[in-house]
Enzyme design. Structure first.
Site, PDB file in Angstrom:
ATOM      1  CD  GLU A  24      -3.027  -0.910   2.257  1.00 42.51           C
ATOM      2  OE1 GLU A  24      -2.942   0.041   3.062  1.00 42.51           O
ATOM      3  OE2 GLU A  24      -3.971  -1.701   2.241  1.00 42.51           O
ATOM      4  CD  GLU A  53      -3.726  -5.788   4.086  1.00 39.33           C
ATOM      5  OE1 GLU A  53      -4.552  -4.935   4.502  1.00 39.33           O
ATOM      6  OE2 GLU A  53      -2.496  -5.634   4.177  1.00 39.33           O
TER       7      GLU A  53
END
Ligand code: GBH
Length: 488
Positions: A206, A394
């Site tokens: 991320e 995720e």
């Protein structure tokens, strides 16, 4: 009523409603398919679809001052008063540094076949570069061997935000190209040590979280608020680091090792599925992710981004773009809240639709519910960039979990969340989009960054006083999903 649900009754309830009692107890019931039912009350995934859980080093390991580990910017940040909820920190977290064997057993108990964990860079290189720390490598050797002995395939993330403090102090962290170069060396070194047992590496987790929040708004470590030009350069250094990491892994790992990235890119979700909104959502996906996934996938910044940033655009060479655009074997998508897109007459052809005040969210106020993201992420990755191997790296949610007197957590809201997201993932897989695995975030409740321990994302509840773990209803649900390879 609640107190009547004794442990024994929970077992009964579990057996009738979800087909399993406590984790490690009864076997899950076979799916209706196996019983010859034609009812569509389950959603079967393709054979060989992989199920697992994800975790991250700083959020669960603890052992902050053990094994020769250096400090990371999250140690510094969390120990700076006022930065984290209740001034909490990850010094101990889930104490997985000591309890990893039992945690891996919990993974095995739900039937996971894949496990995504991250490596703490300052455990391997306490100063970020220079001399490696053998004790750190030995810790991950033990973890990975235990994971494999449990019949689980480890997927390793090299950077989940715990940047060595020394790189921040000496170079300004991601403000400097030197940090990108140090990352390349670290990535190559870890690959050389682990790729005999680890077949999949993700470079970064991320970009926008550790750059935009760490160096833009200051909500995350190191807590800086850079002006736009410097911020864009930090964004660039991070994708350059990714590219250098990909090249170093290819150079140092065993042949056949696969490399990817785990990115919370923003897949556009059309406000509804008309051809115009679908087209706009694809265009939005390219533009909204310009400084990260788009430049990685295309080896080029979209013109819209460069002209929009003007004099603040990052400085780079053609050679840099080649490195950043290094071909990947797989792409991981972290999917949480939706970005709704509509077609518009604007030059870009799309608009991001603002979120109404009444839009529902989970316990974390930012976690607006958008199950369709698990359909659109694989579809956009496949259609826009021709990605051939996709993982959901995720997905999961926070819930206001309460450990009841019967030792159980009835997180029906998390089960609702997971079921609806997984039904959308099922749609993507059924339509042939090449999504091959799913990592639920997260195995355990853990240190939720600036929210400290106030938000729980685990399918196992952690009592932080005793370090005991308790399976939530969602763990039973997930166990059933995995056992049947179907959303139940
Ligand atoms: C992921 O981030 C992370 O990879 C993982 O470590 C984390 O535990 C998990 O999700 C759950 O959060 O407070 O309004 O400023 C998901 C993307 C980016 C979502 C930062 C929360 C902060 C929103 N996250 N964002 S706000």
């Amino acid at each position: 009523m609640f107190k009547d649900l004794s442990r024994r009754n929970f077992g009964k309830f579990g057996a009738s409603a979800v087909g399993a009692s406590v984790i490690g107890g009864l076997r899950p019931t076979p799916a209706p398919a196996a019983q010859g039912s034609a009812k569509a009350d389950y959603y079967a995934f393709p054979p060989n679809f992989s199920w697992g859980c994800a975790t991250a080093s700083y959020q669960m390991e603890g052992g902050a001052n053990e094994g020769g580990r250096g400090k990371s910017i999250w140690d510094t940040f969390s120990h700076t008063p006022g930065k984290v909820h209740d001034n909490q920190n990850g010094d101990v977290a889930d104490d997985d540094y000591h309890l990893y064997k039992q945690d891996i057993q919990l993974l095995k108990d739900v039937g996971a076949k894949i496990y995504r964990l991250s490596i703490s860079w300052p455990r391997i290189f306490p100063q970020g570069d220079g001399k490696p720390n053998e004790q750190g490598v030995a810790f991950y050797d033990r973890v990975i061997d235990t994971v494999r002995e449990a019949g689980i395939d480890p997927f390793v993330t090299l950077f989940h935000w715990d940047l060595p403090q020394s790189l921040q102090d000496r170079f300004g962290g991601w403000e400097s190209r030197k940090t990108a170069e140090a990352f390349g060396q670290y990535a190559g070194y870890v690959a050389s040590r682990l790729s005999d047992r680890v077949q999949h590496f993700f470079t970064m987790n991320e970009f926008s979280s550790f750059i935009d929040l760490g160096y833009g708004t200051g909500q995350f470590a190191p807590g800086l608020k850079l002006p736009p030009k410097e911020l864009n350069q930090a964004r660039f250094n991070a994708v350059l680091a990714h590219g250098l990491g990909v090249q170093a892994i290819r150079a140092k790992a065993r042949p056949g090792t696969k490399v990817g990235v785990a990115e919370n890119f923003r897949p556009g979700t059309p406000v509804f599925n008309s051809p115009a909104h679908i087209k706009a959502s694809a265009q939005a996906t390219r533009i909204l992710n310009a400084p990260y996934l788009t430049v990685i996938m295309e080896g080029k910044y979209p013109d819209e981004y460069l002209s929009h940033e003007g004099a603040n655009a990052p400085k780079f060479t053609d050679q840099d773009l080649k490195i950043i655009g290094s071909p990947l074997d797989l792409v991981g998508a972290n999917i949480y809240n939706p970005t709704f897109i509509r077609a518009a007459d604007s030059p870009e052809g799309f608009e991001v639709v603002p979120t109404p005040a009444s839009y529902p969210h989970m316990a974390s106020p930012w976690l607006y519910i958008g199950p369709e993201g698990l359909y659109w992420a694989p579809r956009h990755l496949a259609e826009i960039w021709n990605v051939k191997d996709i993982y959901i790296t995720e997905n999961g949610c926070s819930s206001s979990d309460v450990l009841g007197p019967d030792g159980h957590v009835y997180d029906t809201d998390r089960v609702m969340f997971l079921r609806n997201y997984l039904i959308n993932l099922h749609r993507a897989a059924s339509e042939g989009y090449p999504v091959h695995g799913y990592f639920l975030w997260s195995l355990l409740d853990n240190f939720e960054w600036a929210d400290g321990y106030s938000n729980r994302f685990g399918i196992y509840y952690v009592d932080y006083q005793t370090q005991k773990r308790y399976p939530k209803l969602s763990a039973l649900f997930y166990k059933e999903v995995i056992a049947n390879n179907a959303v139940m």
